[in-house]
Scaffold this motif. Sequence first.
Motif, mmCIF file in Angstrom:
data_model
loop_
_atom_site.group_PDB
_atom_site.id
_atom_site.type_symbol
_atom_site.label_atom_id
_atom_site.label_comp_id
_atom_site.label_asym_id
_atom_site.label_seq_id
_atom_site.Cartn_x
_atom_site.Cartn_y
_atom_site.Cartn_z
ATOM 1 N N UNK A 142 0.812 -1.212 0.000
ATOM 2 C CA UNK A 142 0.000 0.000 0.000
ATOM 3 C C UNK A 142 0.845 1.262 0.000
ATOM 4 N N UNK A 143 1.945 1.234 0.751
ATOM 5 C CA UNK A 143 2.834 2.407 0.787
ATOM 6 C C UNK A 143 3.459 2.643 -0.586
ATOM 7 N N UNK A 144 3.917 1.587 -1.218
ATOM 8 C CA UNK A 144 4.549 1.722 -2.532
ATOM 9 C C UNK A 144 3.552 2.246 -3.557
ATOM 10 N N UNK A 145 2.343 1.721 -3.525
ATOM 11 C CA UNK A 145 1.321 2.187 -4.474
ATOM 12 C C UNK A 145 1.046 3.679 -4.286
ATOM 13 N N UNK A 146 0.973 4.117 -3.021
ATOM 14 C CA UNK A 146 0.710 5.523 -2.756
ATOM 15 C C UNK A 146 1.846 6.423 -3.208
ATOM 16 N N UNK A 147 3.086 5.986 -2.986
ATOM 17 C CA UNK A 147 4.242 6.793 -3.395
ATOM 18 C C UNK A 147 4.304 6.913 -4.916
ATOM 19 N N UNK A 148 4.083 5.800 -5.609
ATOM 20 C CA UNK A 148 4.204 5.824 -7.068
ATOM 21 C C UNK A 148 3.104 6.654 -7.724
ATOM 22 N N UNK A 149 1.970 6.793 -7.082
ATOM 23 C CA UNK A 149 0.904 7.602 -7.667
ATOM 24 C C UNK A 149 1.309 9.067 -7.778
ATOM 25 N N UNK A 150 2.153 9.538 -6.858
ATOM 26 C CA UNK A 150 2.602 10.937 -6.936
ATOM 27 C C UNK A 150 3.507 11.170 -8.139
ATOM 28 N N UNK A 151 4.049 10.092 -8.706
ATOM 29 C CA UNK A 151 4.863 10.186 -9.917
ATOM 30 C C UNK A 151 4.060 9.806 -11.160
ATOM 31 N N UNK A 152 2.751 9.641 -10.984
ATOM 32 C CA UNK A 152 1.894 9.305 -12.107
ATOM 33 C C UNK A 152 1.937 7.847 -12.512
ATOM 34 N N UNK A 153 2.492 6.994 -11.650
ATOM 35 C CA UNK A 153 2.580 5.563 -11.952
ATOM 36 C C UNK A 153 1.494 4.832 -11.167
ATOM 37 N N UNK A 154 0.585 4.214 -11.883
ATOM 38 C CA UNK A 154 -0.504 3.474 -11.255
ATOM 39 C C UNK A 154 -0.276 1.981 -11.454
ATOM 40 N N UNK A 155 0.061 1.318 -10.377
ATOM 41 C CA UNK A 155 0.360 -0.110 -10.446
ATOM 42 C C UNK A 155 -0.931 -0.895 -10.606
ATOM 43 N N UNK A 156 -0.906 -1.863 -11.502
ATOM 44 C CA UNK A 156 -2.083 -2.696 -11.724
ATOM 45 C C UNK A 156 -2.114 -3.798 -10.677
#
Length: 346
Positions: A142-156
């Motif tokens: 969950x932490x990784x998904x939240x961090x990557x969203x700030x860079x515009x990366x949405x993990x599937x």
Amino acid sequence: MKQYAGLDVSLKEISICVVDRDGKIIARGSTIADPEAIVDFFAEENISPELMVHESGPLSIWLQRGLERLGQPAICIDARKAHKALSARLNKSDASDAEGLAQLARTGWFTRVHLRSEAAEGMRALLGARDRLIRLRKDLEGHVRGVLKTFGIRMIAVNKGRLRQGFRDQLADAGDKDPVLATIAGAFIVIHETLCTAAEALDKELLSVARKSTLCRRLMTIPGIGPIVGLSFIAHVDDASRFRKAADVGAFLGLTPRRHQSGEVDYSGRISKCGDVQMRGLLFEAATSLIRLVRRFSPLKAWAVRLAARKGFKKAAVATARKMAVLMLTLWKNETEFCWKGTSTA
């Protein structure tokens, strides 16, 4: 002359108070938190208490077993109920609590706590370790998904395959695009793989134990009950003879509604939520699986589906969880398996 002792236990020290049958204090003191030190204290004071009580807590299991090995008449009592009596005292201190516990031992106004066997505690430790590893893995994801969203990366979404390799592959791809993310990926990929490997090892160990347990295989004949729920129930209950009626296990697990009655006011509230939170959550998941995922109908599923249609899913799932717990204890006591009784319709 009969003597009664109260032990107020803390991590480093135990306050001791001894009273006679009339409630008069005949000895006070403190000692280190060790069963042998308690016995030495009584020997120095030339005291042989008929009964000594201590509240349930982090050290209660170890202390109780140690006192029993030394032949002491010790009893572990329910701290939640003892608190009601101790809170009536004007001043709060370890010595005051020890005196209050001694008075409870003298009057018999306490509820004895069942101490699980060492085998049951070992199983609970394994199940707790598995649950903690899974929670850590989910928190990391969950932490990784939240961090990557700030860079515009949405993990599937990733498959629940072996070691959840898909999550780490996506994180590695994100690290190739940014040096900051590469640093994060280098640390988190190793941690995630370690957590997954450890959780998988515990899953295999618990599955092996479930296969070897005749009782667990019998409980798993109930639709919706798997090896983790079965082993958790066995470890949590430990001794089926503790319950005079199978229906009592519902209250023990906190799945029965609270009741408030005073004069003309009489109503039932939400469930009490007493007992183990993890066990209650597992039973709720089992009930959810029965209602939504199990395709084959049985009288149990038909009852649960009809209740969900009348009361809503959440209330039906809680009621079904309580019913499944009662059913598991019944099969345990009767040494029988779940009977599907042919086909049933909703």
